[in-house]
Design an enzyme around this catalytic site. Structure first.
Site, PDB file in Angstrom:
ATOM      1  N   HIS A 193       0.810  -1.215   0.000  1.00 54.64           N
ATOM      2  CA  HIS A 193       0.000   0.000   0.000  1.00 54.64           C
ATOM      3  C   HIS A 193       0.844   1.267   0.000  1.00 54.64           C
ATOM      4  CE1 HIS A 193      -3.139  -2.929   0.675  1.00 54.64           C
ATOM      5  NE2 HIS A 193      -3.870  -2.059   0.009  1.00 54.64           N
ATOM      6  N   GLU A 253     -11.217 -10.957  -4.673  1.00 54.63           N
ATOM      7  CA  GLU A 253      -9.777 -10.880  -4.392  1.00 54.63           C
ATOM      8  C   GLU A 253      -9.272 -12.076  -3.596  1.00 54.63           C
ATOM      9  OE1 GLU A 253      -8.951  -7.191  -2.374  1.00 54.63           O
ATOM     10  OE2 GLU A 253     -10.724  -7.331  -1.133  1.00 54.63           O
ATOM     11  N   ASP A 282      -4.619  -8.486  -4.256  1.00 57.45           N
ATOM     12  CA  ASP A 282      -4.786  -9.562  -3.278  1.00 57.45           C
ATOM     13  C   ASP A 282      -5.028 -10.905  -3.961  1.00 57.45           C
ATOM     14  OD1 ASP A 282      -4.405  -8.590  -0.631  1.00 57.45           O
ATOM     15  OD2 ASP A 282      -6.192  -7.360  -0.896  1.00 57.45           O
ATOM     16  N   CYS A 315      -9.794  -3.416 -10.326  1.00 61.99           N
ATOM     17  CA  CYS A 315      -9.320  -2.212  -9.626  1.00 61.99           C
ATOM     18  C   CYS A 315      -7.959  -2.433  -8.979  1.00 61.99           C
ATOM     19  CB  CYS A 315     -10.338  -1.739  -8.594  1.00 61.99           C
ATOM     20  SG  CYS A 315     -10.602  -2.914  -7.265  1.00 61.99           S
TER      21      CYS A 315
HETATM   22  C1  PEP Z   1      -6.690  -5.321  -4.582  1.00 59.14           C
HETATM   23  O1  PEP Z   1      -6.474  -6.155  -3.698  1.00 59.14           O
HETATM   24  O2  PEP Z   1      -6.385  -5.500  -5.787  1.00 59.14           O
HETATM   25  C2  PEP Z   1      -7.308  -4.034  -4.252  1.00 59.14           C
HETATM   26  C3  PEP Z   1      -7.662  -3.182  -5.185  1.00 59.14           C
HETATM   27  O3  PEP Z   1      -7.447  -3.718  -2.930  1.00 59.14           O
HETATM   28  P1  PEP Z   1      -6.229  -3.217  -2.029  1.00 59.14           P
HETATM   29  O4  PEP Z   1      -5.047  -2.982  -2.934  1.00 59.14           O
HETATM   30  O5  PEP Z   1      -6.654  -1.985  -1.328  1.00 59.14           O
HETATM   31  O6  PEP Z   1      -6.018  -4.376  -1.114  1.00 59.14           O
HETATM   32 MG    MG Z   2      -7.364  -5.906  -1.745  1.00 63.12          MG
END
Ligand code: PEP
Ligand code: MG
Length: 589
Positions: free
Chosen positions: A213, A455, A479, A526
């Site tokens: 992140h 995910e 994920d 996403c």
């Molecule tokens: C993902 O896991 O691809 C996602 C968009 O959520 P995050 O990156 O916030 O875990």
């Molecule tokens: Mg995620």
């Protein structure tokens, strides 16, 4: 002497500037810039911390039992002496006065500088004093924790190197007019948010993976970053000149004039390329064979809606609401505060849809910096929807806030990490309950579409059932890859195995897209894969028609879309699905 450090390329572009070292992760401190008018008060706060520790040590000396080992008394003497050390005291003053660092940041920066000098000493006894100094600084930090001054917004300093000018000079006290790049062992996502409005032209961290992140927030800030650079925070020194090549994942320290000139040239080329892409802002995202493609933005804060609009996004495909919950020392935002934030995002998008994902904390997104997750394996623990369902009152507070914001514009509600049908049922029951609570209060709220993140591999395999319950799906590839391949997305040691093109990952993604198309429901991606131009044609070929990514990537992806023939790509993508090594055949026909 020039040397380079290799890490992972996570946010594109070139940054050239002087290094600012953030503390080692062992001492968790908050970094922020103070206002020039706060300098005296901040120096006083540091001094009070020091005085409190001096008193504490003196008290310990006085109360020392007679039979205590003599080494203990000697140690307290050393600590008292270090506390008064001129280099420490003057250094802290310097960082507060000349760089406007908050007191904790000033202390740890100076500690780093002195520690390095200790490291270089021949004398073993003196070298060992480093540990004592660290203990003394830790004591001061502990005392200051209770009396932290409020976090001031950073001075209205330039956000980008290109804009660096008079204000930067002001910020640096005229000491330098160079942009600053931050070098740290680790930065939490909350840290990154803190720096979001700040002066840094680039970031380097020792740890982290491509879809950690911290890397994602760096991309959202649209500034070059390299993570997983192993010992960068040990090798780079405060104020060293540093080039961050966010495309190659390389950090060049103390570059020669020739290297500097070369990178300066590349920097200008990147700027020109960006300007060229800006011309596509109003061009509809349509393939050569007339397929309309939805390009959405991922955001972390309501204020990011501006960047999404500027990039020509068709809406927000992922608002990571957990960023509202971080760094709050356990005091979570109440319904009003959340409502205001969601409403700001909805109004900011001027009638375009906003997809708000319910809070997804845990794993590499702890609520508070320094908070240690007690689970054995946080990525498999009580995170995301599991965390929400474990505290239904907290969950409904968020649901009510989102439903109320939906009265101001189109909102889609998205749930992270669902894996079990029982979780889906509980989640939907909570939404009904939240609506009933608003009805009972007579509060206004709007209609929302409901969606699930795909995910967890189990969810991808059960996509048919999931679609019975939801209006839309969003594939979280970050994920999904982590869980399908058992590779920690934030661990640089296994980053080479984190492979979006693994046939198993592609199979899961392809099946979810195909099932959505069969049932006539929208499926978006996403995860970071959606913003990677190397993946655009493949995802189009797999039938994807909705992509959500960092605003900074939207125009580059649009350029790929405009050049693509989705029909032709379909056949090729099916062949790729059956290949042993899809990466080898990624060059489209
Ligand atoms: C993902 O896991 O691809 C996602 C968009 O959520 P995050 O990156 O916030 O875990
Ligand atoms: Mg995620």
């Amino acid at each position: 002497m020039t040397f380079s450090i290799h890490g992972l390329a996570v946010a594109r572009g070139i940054a050239i500037g002087r290094a600012v070292l953030a503390v080692s992760s062992r001492m968790e401190v908050v970094h922020y810039f103070i206002e020039p008018g706060q300098v005296e008060a901040e120096i006083l706060r540091a001094r009070r911390g020091r005085d409190a520790v001096a008193e504490e040590l003196q008290r310990l000396q006085t109360d020392m039992p007679h039979d205590a080992p003599p080494e203990l008394a000697a140690l307290l003497d050393v600590h008292l002496m270090l506390l008064q050390d001129e280099m420490l005291v003057n250094g802290v003053k310097h960082w507060i006065t000349d760089r406007l660092y908050n007191a904790e940041w000033a202390l740890t920066t100076q500690l780093e500088i002195i520690s390095r000098q200790f490291d270089e000493m021949e004398d073993d006894y003196l070298r060992e004093r480093k540990a004592d100094l660290e203990q003394v600084v830790e004591r001061i930090l502990r005392h200051m924790r209770g009396v932290a001054s409020p976090v001031a917004p950073p001075p209205s300093a330039p956000r980008r190197q290109a804009e660096a000018g008079a204000e930067a000079e002001f910020l640096l006290g005229g000491a330098a007019d160079a942009p600053l790049v931050l070098v740290a062992h680790d930065l939490s996502p909350a840290d990154m948010l803190q720096f979001k409005q700040s002066v840094f032209a680039g970031f380097v961290t020792d740890v982290g993976g491509k879809t950690s992140h911290t890397a994602i927030v760096a991309r959202s800030m649209d500034i070059p970053a390299v993570v997983g650079a192993r010992s960068a925070s040990q090798l780079v020194r405060q104020d060293d000149w540093v080039i961050i090549d966010g495309d190659a994942g390389v950090v060049i320290v103390d570059p020669t004039p020739i290297i500097l000139a070369e990178y300066g040239f590349r920097q200008r080329q990147i700027t020109l390329e960006r300007e060229r892409l800006m011309r596509l802002r109003h061009t509809p995202a349509v393939t050569l064979d007339a397929q309309a493609i939805e390009l959405l933005a991922n955001i972390e804060q309501p204020g990011d809606a501006g960047a999404a609009l500027r990039a020509g996004a068709a809406g927000v495909g992922l608002f990571r609401s957990e960023f509202l919950f971080m760094g709050r020392s356990g005091r979570l935002p109440d319904e009003e505060e959340q409502y205001r934030a969601y409403r700001e995002a909805v109004e900011g998008m001027q009638g375009l849809p906003v997809t708000i994902r319910t809070v997804d904390v845990g794993a590499d997104k702890p609520l508070d910096k320094g908070y240690k997750d007690s689970s054995l394996n946080p990525a498999l623990g009580l995170r995301a929807i599991r965390w929400s369902l474990a505290d239904p009152a907290m969950f409904r507070t968020q649901l009510r806030a989102v439903l109320r914001a939906a009265a101001h514009g189109p909102v889609r509600l998205l749930f992270p990490m669902l894996a079990h049908v029982s979780e889906i049922r509980q989640t939907l029951a909570q939404v009904d309950l939240a609506r009933a609570e608003l009805d009972a209060r007579g509060a206004a709220y709007g209609a929302v579409q409901l969606g699930a993140m795909i995910e967890v591999p189990a969810a991808a395999l059960m996509v048919r059932q999931f679609l019975r319950y939801f209006d839309f799906l969003s594939i979280g590839t970050n994920d999904l890859i982590q869980y399908a391949l058992a590779i920690d997305r934030a661990d640089e040691a296994v980053a080479h195995l984190y492979d979006p093109l693994h046939p198993a990952v592609l199979r899961l993604v392809a099946d979810v897209i195909a099932e959505g198309a069969r049932q006539g429901k929208s499926v978006s991606v996403c995860g970071e894969m959606a913003g990677d131009v190397a993946m655009t044609r493949l995802l189009l070929g797999l039938g994807l028609r909705s992509f959500s990514m960092q605003p900074a990537q939207i125009l580059a992806v649009k350029q790929e879309v405009l050049r693509a023939d989705a029909r032709k790509l379909g056949e090729w993508a099916q062949q790729l699905l059956d290949a042993d090594d899809p990466a080898a055949s990624l060059q489209a026909p």
